[in-house]
Design a protein around this motif. Structure first.
Motif, PDB file in Angstrom:
ATOM      1  N   ILE A   1       0.853  -1.195   0.000  1.00 18.63           N
ATOM      2  CA  ILE A   1       0.000   0.000   0.000  1.00 18.63           C
ATOM      3  C   ILE A   1       0.883   1.237   0.000  1.00 18.63           C
ATOM      4  O   ILE A   1       1.777   1.378   0.844  1.00 18.63           O
ATOM      5  CB  ILE A   1      -0.927   0.006   1.227  1.00 18.63           C
ATOM      6  N   LEU A   2       0.627   2.134  -0.926  1.00 21.66           N
ATOM      7  CA  LEU A   2       1.354   3.396  -1.044  1.00 21.66           C
ATOM      8  C   LEU A   2       0.410   4.530  -0.645  1.00 21.66           C
ATOM      9  O   LEU A   2      -0.678   4.666  -1.211  1.00 21.66           O
ATOM     10  CB  LEU A   2       1.844   3.602  -2.479  1.00 21.66           C
ATOM     11  N   VAL A   3       0.831   5.337   0.349  1.00 23.68           N
ATOM     12  CA  VAL A   3      -0.024   6.395   0.888  1.00 23.68           C
ATOM     13  C   VAL A   3       0.696   7.732   0.776  1.00 23.68           C
ATOM     14  O   VAL A   3       1.849   7.865   1.211  1.00 23.68           O
ATOM     15  CB  VAL A   3      -0.380   6.128   2.363  1.00 23.68           C
ATOM     16  N   ALA A   4       0.025   8.732   0.190  1.00 26.77           N
ATOM     17  CA  ALA A   4       0.607  10.071   0.054  1.00 26.77           C
ATOM     18  C   ALA A   4       0.565  10.803   1.385  1.00 26.77           C
ATOM     19  O   ALA A   4      -0.437  10.752   2.103  1.00 26.77           O
ATOM     20  CB  ALA A   4      -0.155  10.854  -1.005  1.00 26.77           C
ATOM     21  N   ARG A   5       1.665  11.508   1.712  1.00 25.22           N
ATOM     22  CA  ARG A   5       1.748  12.271   2.955  1.00 25.22           C
ATOM     23  C   ARG A   5       1.722  13.771   2.731  1.00 25.22           C
ATOM     24  O   ARG A   5       1.503  14.540   3.660  1.00 25.22           O
ATOM     25  CB  ARG A   5       3.030  11.917   3.711  1.00 25.22           C
ATOM     26  N   SER A   6       1.986  14.215   1.512  1.00 23.88           N
ATOM     27  CA  SER A   6       2.043  15.650   1.226  1.00 23.88           C
ATOM     28  C   SER A   6       1.418  15.901  -0.135  1.00 23.88           C
ATOM     29  O   SER A   6       1.038  14.974  -0.848  1.00 23.88           O
ATOM     30  CB  SER A   6       3.493  16.139   1.240  1.00 23.88           C
ATOM     31  N   ARG A   7       1.350  17.159  -0.498  1.00 30.35           N
ATOM     32  CA  ARG A   7       0.832  17.545  -1.807  1.00 30.35           C
ATOM     33  C   ARG A   7       1.928  18.108  -2.700  1.00 30.35           C
ATOM     34  O   ARG A   7       1.657  18.843  -3.644  1.00 30.35           O
ATOM     35  CB  ARG A   7      -0.302  18.565  -1.645  1.00 30.35           C
TER      36      ARG A   7
ATOM     37  N   ARG B   1      -5.166  13.989  -2.772  1.00 34.51           N
ATOM     38  CA  ARG B   1      -5.210  14.850  -3.952  1.00 34.51           C
ATOM     39  C   ARG B   1      -5.506  13.987  -5.168  1.00 34.51           C
ATOM     40  O   ARG B   1      -5.446  12.763  -5.115  1.00 34.51           O
ATOM     41  CB  ARG B   1      -3.885  15.584  -4.133  1.00 34.51           C
ATOM     42  N   ARG B   2      -5.823  14.637  -6.270  1.00 31.94           N
ATOM     43  CA  ARG B   2      -6.103  13.898  -7.499  1.00 31.94           C
ATOM     44  C   ARG B   2      -4.799  13.464  -8.138  1.00 31.94           C
ATOM     45  O   ARG B   2      -3.895  14.271  -8.365  1.00 31.94           O
ATOM     46  CB  ARG B   2      -6.907  14.770  -8.471  1.00 31.94           C
ATOM     47  N   LEU B   3      -4.716  12.176  -8.435  1.00 24.61           N
ATOM     48  CA  LEU B   3      -3.518  11.629  -9.073  1.00 24.61           C
ATOM     49  C   LEU B   3      -3.752  11.502 -10.576  1.00 24.61           C
ATOM     50  O   LEU B   3      -4.873  11.336 -11.043  1.00 24.61           O
ATOM     51  CB  LEU B   3      -3.192  10.256  -8.478  1.00 24.61           C
TER      52      LEU B   3
END
Length: 699
Positions: free
Chosen positions: A616-622, A644-646
C-alpha cells in the motif's frame, strides 16, 4: 401452497391477542425501508409493490372465510408498512433543508430559535434563523459560542448580529460512522460552525419566559443547591439538561451500562407519575367530602397524568421521554378502567404515536434502545414462571426481599442482552457488568434520588429544602462511585468492530418474535437469534480505513494498536477510527512502524492477509512528484491512497483511492481477506442530505 395457507391461518387465529404489536413493527419496517432503499425509483417501486400485494390479497381472499385471518394480516401489516414509508418520506420532504454549497465566513443577522448551554464543553450552542444573502431564502444554522463571549440575553426570540465560520453538515467519515448530515437534515439545519469575534445584541428577547427558559432556570437552581458532579447529574434528572455533565462522568456511566439513567425516560417519568399518583391518592383520601363523593383513584390518575405531561415538556420532550409519558398515560387509563396496565399492546400504541411524530427516530439508538428495553421488561414479566415467582405468598420479609433482588438482577440481565447488539452497532462498545451495576443504581435513583429531588424542589418554595439536597448529593455521589468503579474493572468494556447490518436485523427479528408471541411459537425466534450471534462472533475489523478527504488512513489487524498515517489532535477523527476498528489506546503513526518506509511525500507499507502480500502506497504531502516516478511506484503496489487527485497514469494493481474517487465514494473500509470495499456512498443514494458526487464510480 394450500396446506401452508391453512397452517398460517390456524396459527394467526390462535394468536389473536398477540397480533396487535406487529402493527407497530410493520410501521417501523416501512420507515427503515425508506432509509435502506437508495433511489426514488426504488421508493416508488417498493410502495407500488406493497399496494399491489394488498390489492391482490383483497381480490383473491375477499370472499373466502377460511382466509380471513391471512387477509387481515396482509392488509393491516401492508397498510402500516406503507404508512411508515409514506410518513418518513413526507417528513423528509417537509423539514429537510439543503446544506450550504461550500464553507463560508460571513456576517449574519439571525433570530435565536434555541439556546443549548453546554458548560462541560465551555460553550453555548445557538440555533439561528437567518436569511441567505445569495438567494434571499430563510436558513437554519447552528453556531458554537465560547462561554466567555456568551450572555443571558442571547436566548430564544433575541435578534443577534455575528460573524461565523460555517460548514455544510458532514456525512459519515467512514462506513458505519455517525451521520451528522442526516441528523441535520431532519433538524432542518443548513450549516453548523463557530462564532468569530463578539456577538452583538440587535434586539432583546421577549420578557415572557418560555419552557426553555424555565428549564435553564431550574437546571441552574439545582446546580447551586448540589455542588460538583452530583449537581450536574441532579440537573439532568430535574430538567433534562445534560450539557454540564463532564466527559469523564459520561464515559464512566456509559461503560458501566448506566447511561440510560441520564436520559429522561421510563424510569424517571414513572417515578414522577407514580409519586404524584400516590401523594394525590393519599391526600384526597384525608378529606371525606372528596373521598365519599368522587372516584378518588380516577382523580389521582388525572393529576398524575398532568404531572407526567408537565415533566415531559419541562425536560425537553425527547423521544424516550415522550414514549415513556405516552406509555405511562396508557397505564393510568388502564388502571382507571380496571384493565391490565402493562401489555405489549400499550407499548405498540406508544411506538406508533412516536413514529407518527418523529418517523426518523426509528433508525436512531434512542428509539431502539428505549423500546427494546421496555419490550424486554414487559415480555419477561408476562411469562407464567415469572408471574408465579413474584406472586404474593406468606413468607418472611427477608425472603420477599431476596426474590425481588433476584428478579431485578434477572431483568437487568435480560435488558443487557436485548440492548447489546444495538449498543455495539451504534457505539461499537458495551459495558459487560451493566446488569450488576443496575441492581443498585436503579433502586437508588428510583426510590432515593428522584423523590428527594422532587421533595427538595417543593420545600425550596418555603426555604426548607437544604437537608434533602444533601441527601440528593450523597445518593448521586454514590451513583457516580458505582459508575466509575464498575467502568474501571478489567474487562468491563467490550469493543467490537462495525457489526454488519443484516446480522443486527436478523437478531432484532428473532428477539421480537420471542417477545411478541406467546406459547411454543415464540421458541422459533431462537433460530434467527442464534444465527445472528454466530455472525457477531465472526465479525472482523476492516484492514484499511480511509476518511472521506483522504487525509486520514488507518490500518487494523497489526497487533493491538491502530496504525495511522498522521497523528491528529481531533478526538472525533481518532475516536471514529478506533471505534470502527474495535481497538483501544493511542494510535501509532506509520513512520514509527517497523514495516513501513516513509519519505516526506509517501509511506509504503506491506500487509499480509490470508497468506497474500499487499503493498500500500499512501501520500503524505501535496508536493509535486515526477509523473514517471509516480507511475512506476503505482505499478508496483496494490493500493494507492492520496488526498489529492492523481494522474491517470498512476495505475495500481487493484485500487486507487485518490481525491477524485473519494469525492464520489466518501470514506472507505477495505477488507483485504475477501477483497471487498465498503463505501459511505453505498448507504446514501438519493437522500437529500447526501452532498457528494453521485456519478457512477468505476473501480
Amino acid at each position: 401452497m394450500s396446506s401452508t395457507g391453512d397452517r398460517l391461518e390456524e396459527f394467526l387465529e390462535r394468536s389473536a391477542f398477540d397480533r396487535g404489536p406487529w402493527l407497530a413493527v410493520a410501521m417501523a419496517c416501512g420507515i427503515a425501508s425508506w432509509f435502506l432503499l437508495n433511489t426514488k425509483a426504488q421508493w416508488i417501486g417498493f410502495a407500488t409493490a406493497l399496494g399491489l400485494l394488498i390489492f391482490l390479497s383483497i381480490s383473491v381472499w375477499r370472499d373466502r372465510v377460511e382466509r380471513a385471518a391471512l387477509l387481515l394480516a396482509v392488509v393491516s401489516l401492508g397498510g402500516m408498512t406503507l404508512a411508515g414509508f409514506g410518513a418518513v418520506w413526507a417528513r423528509s420532504a417537509m423539514v429537510g433543508q439543503p446544506a450550504i454549497e461550500r464553507p463560508m465566513i460571513e456576517w449574519f443577522d439571525g433570530r435565536v430559535i434555541e439556546r443549548i448551554e453546554q458548560p462541560a464543553e465551555d460553550r453555548t450552542r445557538l440555533v439561528l434563523a437567518v436569511t441567505d444573502r445569495d438567494t434571499g431564502l430563510p436558513r437554519k444554522i447552528r453556531v458554537n459560542l465560547p462561554q466567555a463571549k456568551d450572555s443571558d440575553e442571547f436566548r430564544e426570540g433575541a435578534i443577534v448580529r455575528l460573524r461565523a465560520r460555517l460548514m455544510p453538515p458532514a456525512g459519515p467519515m467512514l462506513p458505519g460512522s455517525y451521520d451528522f448530515a442526516r441528523s441535520a437534515w431532519f433538524d432542518g439545519l443548513a450549516a453548523s460552525g463557530s462564532v468569530i469575534g463578539d456577538v452583538e445584541l440587535v434586539r432583546r428577547p421577549p420578557a415572557t419566559s418560555d419552557i426553555s427558559e424555565m428549564q435553564r432556570r431550574l437546571s441552574a437552581h439545582v446546580r447551586t443547591q448540589v455542588s460538583g458532579s452530583a449537581g450536574h447529574i441532579a440537573a439532568a434528572f430535574a430538567s433534562g439538561d445534560r450539557g454540564s455533565i463532564g466527559k469523564p462522568d459520561e464515559i464512566a456511566m456509559r461503560d458501566a451500562g448506566l447511561t440510560h439513567l441520564l436520559s429522561i425516560s421510563g424510569l424517571h417519568v414513572s417515578a414522577v407519575i407514580g409519586a404524584a399518583y400516590f401523594i394525590a391518592l393519599k391526600l384526597m383520601a384525608l378529606f371525606p367530602p372528596i373521598a365519599l363523593r368522587f372516584r378518588v383513584p380516577l382523580m389521582a390518575a388525572a393529576l398524575a397524568a398532568l404531572a407526567g405531561i408537565a415533566y415531559t415538556v419541562l425536560t425537553g420532550a425527547q423521544v424516550p421521554t415522550v414514549r415513556s409519558c405516552i406509555a405511562a398515560l396508557l397505564v393510568l387509563v388502564a388502571l382507571a378502567l380496571g384493565r391490565e396496565p402493562l401489555s405489549l399492546r400499550m407499548i405498540a400504541v406508544a411506538a406508533i404515536a412516536v413514529m407518527i411524530a418523529w418517523p426518523e427516530a426509528v433508525i436512531g439508538p434512542s428509539f431502539q434502545m428505549s423500546f427494546a428495553a421496555v419490550i424486554a421488561i414487559v415480555s419477561l414479566h408476562s411469562l407464567e414462571p415469572v408471574r408465579r415467582f413474584l406472586a404474593p405468598r406468606e413468607e418472611r420479609w427477608l425472603v420477599w426481599f431476596a426474590r425481588r433482588v433476584m428478579m431485578l438482577f434477572t431483568t437487568g440481565l435480560v435488558i443487557e442482552i436485548a440492548l447489546t447488539p444495538i449498543v455495539l452497532y451504534h457505539f461499537h462498545r458495551s459495558g459487560i457488568y451493566g446488569a450488576f451495576a443496575n441492581v443498585v443504581a436503579i433502586p437508588l435513583v428510583t426510590f432515593v434520588s428522584m423523590p428527594a429531588i422532587a421533595a427538595a424542589l417543593l420545600l425550596d418554595l418555603v426555604g426548607l429544602g437544604r437537608p434533602l439536597w444533601w441527601l440528593v448529593g450523597m445518593s448521586l455521589d454514590l451513583l457516580l462511585w458505582i459508575a466509575h468503579h464498575t467502568a474501571n474493572i478489567p474487562g468491563a468494556v467490550r469493543l467490537i468492530p462495525q457489526l454488519a447490518l443484516p446480522a443486527v436485523l436478523i437478531f432484532a427479528f428473532g428477539a421480537l418474535w420471542m417477545a411478541l408471541w406467546n406459547g411454543r411459537a415464540r421458541l422459533l425466534g431462537i433460530v434467527p437469534v442464534s444465527a445472528a450471534i454466530v455472525m457477531f462472533v465472526f465479525t472482523t475489523s476492516p484492514d484499511v480505513m480511509i476518511s472521506r478527504d483522504g487525509r486520514h488512513v488507518g490500518i487494523a489487524g497489526e497487533g493491538e494498536r491502530l496504525l495511522v498515517l498522521r497523528a491528529t489532535q481531533s478526538g472525533y477523527t481518532r475516536d471514529n477510527f478506533l471505534e470502527l476498528s474495535g481497538l483501544e489506546g493511542e494510535p501509532l503513526p506509520f513512520e514509527q512502524w517497523d514495516r513501513a518506509r516513509c519519505s516526506a511525500d509517501f509511506c509504503l507499507t506491506t500487509l499480509e492477509r490470508e497468506g497474500e502480500i499487499w503493498q500500500i502506497l499512501v501520500a503524505r504531502s501535496r508536493n509535486l512528484v515526477s509523473e514517471r516516478e509516480l507511475s512506476a511506484a503505482c505499478a508496483n503496489v496494490d493500493i494507492v491512497i492520496a488526498d489529492r487527485r492523481l494522474r491517470r497514469s498512476c495505475r495500481p494493481r487493484w485500487l486507487k483511492a485518490d481525491r477524485r474517487m473519494l469525492e464520489q465514494a466518501g470514506g472507505l473500509s477495505i477488507n483485504l481477506s475477501n477483497q471487498t470495499v465498503e463505501r459511505v456512498a453505498d448507504s446514501q443514494g438519493d437522500h437529500g442530505w447526501w452532498r457528494e458526487d453521485k456519478r457512477a464510480f468505476q473501480r
